[in-house]
Design an enzyme around this catalytic site. Sequence first.
Site, PDB file in Angstrom:
ATOM      1  N   HIS A 266      47.157  43.028  47.891  1.00  0.00           N
ATOM      2  CA  HIS A 266      47.580  42.680  46.551  1.00  0.00           C
ATOM      3  C   HIS A 266      46.403  42.344  45.663  1.00  0.00           C
ATOM      4  CE1 HIS A 266      50.531  40.732  43.823  1.00  0.00           C
ATOM      5  NE2 HIS A 266      51.300  41.617  44.405  1.00  0.00           N
ATOM      6  N   CYS A 267      45.240  42.051  46.266  1.00  0.00           N
ATOM      7  CA  CYS A 267      44.140  41.487  45.465  1.00  0.00           C
ATOM      8  C   CYS A 267      42.972  42.436  45.263  1.00  0.00           C
ATOM      9  CB  CYS A 267      43.633  40.212  46.136  1.00  0.00           C
ATOM     10  SG  CYS A 267      44.875  38.929  46.197  1.00  0.00           S
ATOM     11  N   ILE A 268      42.331  42.810  46.379  1.00  0.00           N
ATOM     12  CA  ILE A 268      41.027  43.496  46.261  1.00  0.00           C
ATOM     13  C   ILE A 268      41.119  44.808  45.469  1.00  0.00           C
ATOM     14  CG2 ILE A 268      39.053  44.412  47.570  1.00  0.00           C
ATOM     15  CD1 ILE A 268      39.404  41.401  47.841  1.00  0.00           C
TER      16      ILE A 268
END
Length: 425
Positions: A266-268
């Site tokens: 979900h982030c990188i």
Amino acid sequence: MVETVTKALGTLVVIGQGYVGLPLALAANGAGHRVVGLDLNRGLVDGLNAGRSHIEDLNDAHIQQMLDRGYRATDDVSVIAEADVVVICVPTPLSPDGGPDLGAVKGACVSIAEHLKPGTLVVLESTTYPGTTEDVVLPILESAGLRHGEGFLLAFSPERVDPGNPVYGIKNTPKLVGGVTPRATDRAVGFYGAFVDQVVSMSGTREAEMAKLLENTYRHVNIALVNEMARFCHDLSVDIWEVIRGASTKPFGFESFSPGPGVGGHCIPIDPNYLSHEVRRQLGYSFRFVELAQEINSTMPRYVAERVSGLLNAQKKSLNGSRVLLLGVTYKPNTADQRESPADKLAAELLSRGGEVLYHDPHVDSWLPGVERVSTEELYVALASVDVAVLLQNHRAFDFSRMAEAARTVLDCRGVMTGENVERL
Ligand SMILES: NC(=O)c1ccc[n+]([C@@H]2O[C@H](COP(=O)([O-])OP(=O)(O)OC[C@H]3O[C@@H](n4cnc5c(N)ncnc54)[C@H](O)[C@@H]3O)[C@@H](O)[C@H]2O)c1
């Protein structure tokens, strides 16, 4: 007893009961808050009220424990009127043009504005670009009449949850807090201090927003660095895994990152792009490190497909018509989470080149259409029959040496297998 503490800590409404909002609800509930979980997903709300967890880090017993302590889930936004504190934990995906999609954040803010009662603390936890709290959230909250300061207080506190991490959770991961004013910061520090060991005050919301993006960009760039090195190390016949093992012995000034088939989650793959998009939009120039990291990491699945093709070529075979077994298709080990997993892109690439793709993952029961699942019982027979196996994820459940022994040829993208038939990324 719970009643007494509840009165002291007041009512918390957590908007969004996903990977971030639900653990927060559990922690605050445990500290004595009366917690209401607000989510637009009716099925999810019903499941939570029936004691069912939908995320891996929390089991059904955790949900029951919360329910026993007065937690409830709802899709009725009017519950915001009961809140002393509202925390926003809704998704912030990328829009089709690569910029941040703040639709869910704005939607949550409109609901808050409609029901906000004087004296409420509002905290945004969703990851976003610097300026969102004061330029986007604040005007919406003030649109219904209450002013910041006299009417309500607003802060940003980035979420640092790492799903599946057995060591660091909400309590022992330091929490950053930056308010619109020092009073807002102090109030938010007091709120989190009830269930987080260390709360760190920031000078403002923008600094807190940017700190989160620095953390994620740092990972993104360093992963890209080793991915690029892995590519040319292969061409130079240098073992990148051995290189990293050696460099990691330096006790200062070096942090080790591993190459892999691409970045997921979900982030990188998402958050650093908010930043480069906003730098370009607001300032007119590019954030070159992020753009380069994006280019390298996003092309890793295609690079892995090239390597598979090379292995087949060495056996006088073409990818077209060959059977390729992908081992572990989630974006990180020991989880069922497949969000943005690079395995999806690799499978699409292999299929588009005429490969027959199979997968085995003890955490994933069904995956992409057109990709056959290999169960745990069938694994070793399948390894012996496919043309190439590709280790994409190093799940704890995998027996790497037995897998390597059974396989004809393996491309190991995690640097954990050995054997004459094993080629490492
Ligand atoms: N998952 C992670 O590991 C992680 C880590 C750090 C930061 N974050 C950030 O935290 C934020 C939330 O991520 P997540 O993983 O918890 O997302 P998620 O998809 O697991 O959960 C979000 C929930 O919000 C609900 N929702 C959406 N719009 C809503 C609205 N207007 N009102 C009420 N509910 C609404 C959805 O139904 C969903 O259940 C994102 O900004 C993400 O970037 C996530």
